[in-house]
Design a protein around this motif. Structure first.
Motif, PDB file in Angstrom:
ATOM      1  N   HIS A  31     -21.984  26.769  23.710  1.00 43.20           N
ATOM      2  CA  HIS A  31     -22.266  25.476  23.341  1.00 43.20           C
ATOM      3  C   HIS A  31     -22.238  24.814  24.919  1.00 43.20           C
ATOM      4  CE1 HIS A  31     -21.257  21.245  22.445  1.00 43.20           C
ATOM      5  NE2 HIS A  31     -22.404  21.285  21.478  1.00 43.20           N
ATOM      6  N   THR A  83     -22.214  22.335  14.487  1.00 42.62           N
ATOM      7  CA  THR A  83     -23.246  21.972  13.774  1.00 42.62           C
ATOM      8  C   THR A  83     -23.432  20.519  13.788  1.00 42.62           C
ATOM      9  OG1 THR A  83     -22.092  21.589  11.696  1.00 42.62           O
ATOM     10  CG2 THR A  83     -23.092  23.951  11.894  1.00 42.62           C
ATOM     11  N   SER A  93     -27.317  24.238  13.656  1.00 43.90           N
ATOM     12  CA  SER A  93     -26.473  24.767  14.567  1.00 43.90           C
ATOM     13  C   SER A  93     -26.855  24.233  16.013  1.00 43.90           C
ATOM     14  CB  SER A  93     -26.548  26.262  14.449  1.00 43.90           C
ATOM     15  OG  SER A  93     -28.157  26.802  14.641  1.00 43.90           O
ATOM     16  N   ARG A  94     -25.661  23.793  16.403  1.00 45.67           N
ATOM     17  CA  ARG A  94     -25.649  23.214  17.877  1.00 45.67           C
ATOM     18  C   ARG A  94     -25.209  24.374  18.822  1.00 45.67           C
ATOM     19  NH1 ARG A  94     -29.712  21.143  17.228  1.00 45.67           N
ATOM     20  NH2 ARG A  94     -29.532  19.948  19.030  1.00 45.67           N
ATOM     21  N   SER A  95     -24.882  25.457  18.631  1.00 46.90           N
ATOM     22  CA  SER A  95     -24.500  26.267  19.723  1.00 46.90           C
ATOM     23  C   SER A  95     -25.067  27.578  19.259  1.00 46.90           C
ATOM     24  CB  SER A  95     -22.899  26.278  19.541  1.00 46.90           C
ATOM     25  OG  SER A  95     -22.533  26.774  18.282  1.00 46.90           O
ATOM     26  N   HIS A  96     -25.258  28.396  20.018  1.00 45.19           N
ATOM     27  CA  HIS A  96     -25.698  30.047  19.871  1.00 45.19           C
ATOM     28  C   HIS A  96     -24.504  30.860  19.590  1.00 45.19           C
ATOM     29  CE1 HIS A  96     -29.056  28.877  22.206  1.00 45.19           C
ATOM     30  NE2 HIS A  96     -28.597  28.733  23.211  1.00 45.19           N
ATOM     31  N   ALA A 114     -29.247  28.538  18.410  1.00 49.04           N
ATOM     32  CA  ALA A 114     -29.225  27.432  18.055  1.00 49.04           C
ATOM     33  C   ALA A 114     -30.691  26.821  17.821  1.00 49.04           C
ATOM     34  CB  ALA A 114     -28.371  26.395  19.168  1.00 49.04           C
ATOM     35  N   ILE A 136     -29.512  23.409  24.880  1.00 47.10           N
ATOM     36  CA  ILE A 136     -30.152  24.450  23.839  1.00 47.10           C
ATOM     37  C   ILE A 136     -31.560  24.864  24.307  1.00 47.10           C
ATOM     38  CG2 ILE A 136     -31.249  24.787  21.471  1.00 47.10           C
ATOM     39  CD1 ILE A 136     -28.708  23.029  20.698  1.00 47.10           C
TER      40      ILE A 136
END
Length: 181
Positions: A31, A83, A93-96, A114, A136
């Motif tokens: 993130h 998220t 989703s705001r992260s891998h 993400a 992202i």
């Protein structure tokens, strides 16, 4: 997966356990170009390049999976992923998410990238969200550049540009196999 159907990760781990393999799993998210350990209260993980030019994760918790009950615990840890609201949906989703599975001296890396969105379509209402979207998109661009270098058979793969591609460095060599679902 959901409450009615087994997810992709559960199916893979159950099959590995059924054939009697020792399975070690670590789960992390990236993130804003920083790595966090989802099995260890989102502690920061630092990637370091060792003397063999491989990236290793410092302080990343790894659990050995031997039964179905332990697999079910992972569902809780995966819900700790960041998220947020995006122009596409309200639980984007705001992260891998990266799930690293080691078995029989092999490694399987499962990624859930993400969601990205164009800046012109973004519903960012503050600087933090704008920077998150930028990070992202930047990491996805860097991944695309690594893939492009492979396709064009270039000598240099630009994997050092972000944490995502550093983690995937071993996936860019000739001995690895990559599948996209």
């Amino acid at each position: 997966g959901n409450s009615k159907e087994e997810g992709f990760l559960g199916l893979i781990l159950r099959d590995m356990i059924d054939i009697g393999k020792s399975v070690k799993v670590s789960v992390m998210e990236i993130h804003n170009n920083k790595c966090y350990d989802l099995l260890n209260n989102k502690k920061v993980i630092v990637q370091r390049e060792n003397y063999q030019n491989n990236y290793v994760l410092s302080t990343c918790k790894q659990e050995t999976i031997i039964n179905n009950e332990q697999i079910n615990r992972f569902k809780v840890n995966l819900k700790n992923r960041r998220t947020g609201v995006s122009s596409e949906n309200d639980q984007s989703s705001r992260s891998h998410l990266i799930i690293n599975i080691e078995f029989a001296k092999k490694t399987l890396k499962i990624l859930d990238l993400a969601g990205c969105e164009k800046a012109s379509q973004s519903i960012c209402n503050n600087k933090k969200m704008f920077l998150e979207n930028g990070n992202i998109n930047q990491s996805l661009f860097n991944l695309k550049e690594c893939i492009r270098s492979l396709v064009l058979k270039k000598k240099h793969i630009p994997y050092r540009r972000c944490e995502l591609t550093k983690f995937l460095k071993s996936s860019f060599d000739d001995s690895s196999k990559t599948f996209i679902l």
